[in-house]
Design an enzyme around this catalytic site. Structure first.
Site: not given
Length: 544
Positions: A333, A407
């Site tokens: 993150e 991803y």
């Protein structure tokens, strides 16, 4: 990030398969998709500032307040589109002290600005609203508010709306291509609770109705979905990395765990400063905020819900053991601060620019700490999560992401391009130049392709095209021809070509392969002598 995982990975991690916020491959789209995803004439304005003033009632799960939107008209603007989910009430819209007429269609509000806002004029309107916002069933995979209780029975509230849209809870121009240059976020919560939002804390104000207003200011461009509330019985501690303020907000009974776990942030910053450049939002500081859901890249207020465990809730997404050496949520993150928050895709169809690069940042962190070979092993391991069923890039103009392969496949594409470079010094320079030159910019896939193409003589266009716009990866086919080796690519892209490294009897050889059969100049006795460099190149391989 919404942590797209294939079904088998979800079962391994003990989760039930769930629908991601937008990661649903659609073949047809509605008018509502177009209203949200396209830059229509009613959106011909540039947002300069949001001033959010919102009261949150935890018991009734109700919010009310206003957003003052400061904007500049890019063309004459007779009608202005502002987005707000249709379940939310529009109380009134004020422009220059006058109540405005408006119409609603799906999640869009069309405001009659008669006669019009003239081109290049800077102005503002105040949008009052209220209602019970959508509650997430399983954040962050689906969008909405999260109303929970902590272990001591205190309200613990947060929001996660990437993909679903920030207009789920406040009125805004809900398109990824437009970010306000600054935001003032004033959130009133019941006395005894704290609200943590993005940017710098300006102070709190005790109101007369049993509520306290917590004020925050963002001084950098910020995407709509990154603007958040985090409400709870938080305690705060702080640290410093160089000139960057590090602030942490956690529940009081997790304080000692957090102090130990978050020491990794400074190690991470050492790596990311070196490889990607300085933290992009130094004016707003860096925060980790404990949340009742797993995590999200909320700019300068990163959501953290990894339970102070290494890996992904104590699991390793790569299956190699390497993923258990570090805290997945902290690293991933925070990586989004460079990729997604600083460098932002103009259309959600290009979200691989966020997720592919950020997933690659996990391997960058591993390489900084434990070396290149472990990073390559990790990248190879996460390939088990790739489906290769749909293209990474979605449909433009209809608010559609592509495949969740953005991803893991996106990260392995970048690693393959690094291997094509075959020059690590050049690779790291190019990657850092990319993050620094495009700092705080909104870009598209073509801009990214052109940047990495320009650095080397090899044309990467067919490589990007195959990996991003087609479901399958290229297949290197080999066969024995006489005493030598013949080879070619099988791919969807016409005239596909890409260098690739193989091993012949343990010796590394670079093939400048195309989709036409070519012959290796050396001799081989058997195809069993040939192996691909599978750690550095993500390809299919077949012996004919």
């Amino acid at each position: 990030m919404r942590y797209f995982l294939p079904l088998f990975s979800l079962l391994l991690l003990g989760f039930l398969p769930i629908k991601a916020q937008v990661l649903t491959h659609k073949d047809s789209f509605t008018e509502a998709d177009t209203l949200r995803g396209s830059l229509r004439p009613e959106r011909n304005y540039d947002v300069l500032k949001y001033h959010l003033n919102v009261k949150v009632d935890p018991e009734d799960r109700y919010i009310s307040g206003y957003n003052t939107i400061t904007f500049k008209a890019e063309k004459n603007l007779p009608v202005m589109q502002v987005d707000l989910f249709e379940n939310m009430q529009v109380d009134s819209i004020l422009y220059r002290g006058k109540k405005m007429n408006f119409e609603r269609k799906f999640d869009a509000v069309f405001i009659d600005m008669a006669p019009q806002v003239p081109k290049n004029a800077t102005d503002s309107l105040q949008f009052f609203y209220s209602g019970n916002p959508v509650v997430a069933k399983n954040a962050p995979w689906d969008g909405g508010f999260v109303f929970e209780k902590d272990e001591e029975g205190n309200p613990w509230i947060a929001v996660a709306v990437q993909g679903t849209g920030a207009s789920l809870w406040y009125p805004n121009k809900d398109h990824q291509s437009d970010e306000p240059e600054e935001a003032l976020i004033e959130i009133a919560v019941p006395n005894g609770l704290m609200n943590v939002s993005n940017g710098r804390f300006l102070g709190k104000e005790v109101l007369e109705d049993g509520y306290t207003q917590w004020n925050w200011k963002v001084e950098s461009p910020i995407n709509n979905y990154n603007i958040v509330v985090n409400i709870g019985n938080y305690v705060h501690f702080s640290d410093k990395y160089k000139d960057l303020d590090l602030d942490y907000y956690v529940l009081p009974y997790h304080l000692e765990k957090a102090k130990k776990q978050f020491e990794e942030v400074k190690i991470m910053m050492d790596c990311f400063y070196d490889k990607f450049g300085a933290y992009p939002f130094e004016k707003d500081g860096f925060k980790l905020v404990e949340t009742p859901y797993l995590g999200m890249e909320h700019q300068s207020a990163v959501a953290y819900g990894n339970e102070f465990k290494m890996g992904y809730l104590g699991k390793d997404l790569s299956g190699t053991g390497i993923g258990l050496k570090w805290d997945f949520i902290t690293i991933h993150e925070s990586g989004h601060e460079w990729f997604g928050n600083s460098i932002t895709a103009a259309d959600i169809a290009d979200m691989w620019i966020h997720e592919g690069f950020t997933t690659y940042s996990e391997a960058v962190y591993i390489e900084c700490r434990w070396g290149k070979q472990e990073a390559l092993e990790y990248l190879k391991g996460i390939r088990s999560n790739i489906g290769n069923q749909n293209s990474i890039i979605g449909e433009y103009g209809v608010n559609s992401e592509g495949s969740g392969d953005m991803y893991y496949k996106g990260a392995n594409l970048l690693n393959t391009i690094r291997s094509i470079y075959d020059d690590d010094d050049l690779w790291w320079k190019t990657l850092k130049d990319y993050t620094e030159i495009h700092r705080h910019q909104i870009i598209d896939t073509q801009t990214t392709e052109d940047f990495f193409n320009k650095a080397i003589s090899t044309d990467l266009s067919p490589v990007f095209d195959q990996y991003l716009r087609y479901a399958k990866i290229p297949e290197l086919q080999i066969r024995k021809k006489g005493n030598s080796l013949a080879y070619r690519w099988q791919a969807d892209v016409e005239d596909f070509k890409m260098p690739v490294d193989i091993f012949i009897n343990g010796k590394e050889v670079r093939l400048l392969a195309t989709d036409e059969w070519q012959q290796y100049s050396g001799k081989i006795d058997s195809l069993d002598e040939v192996k691909i460099n599978e750690k550095e190149f993500y390809i299919d391989f077949s012996k004919l």
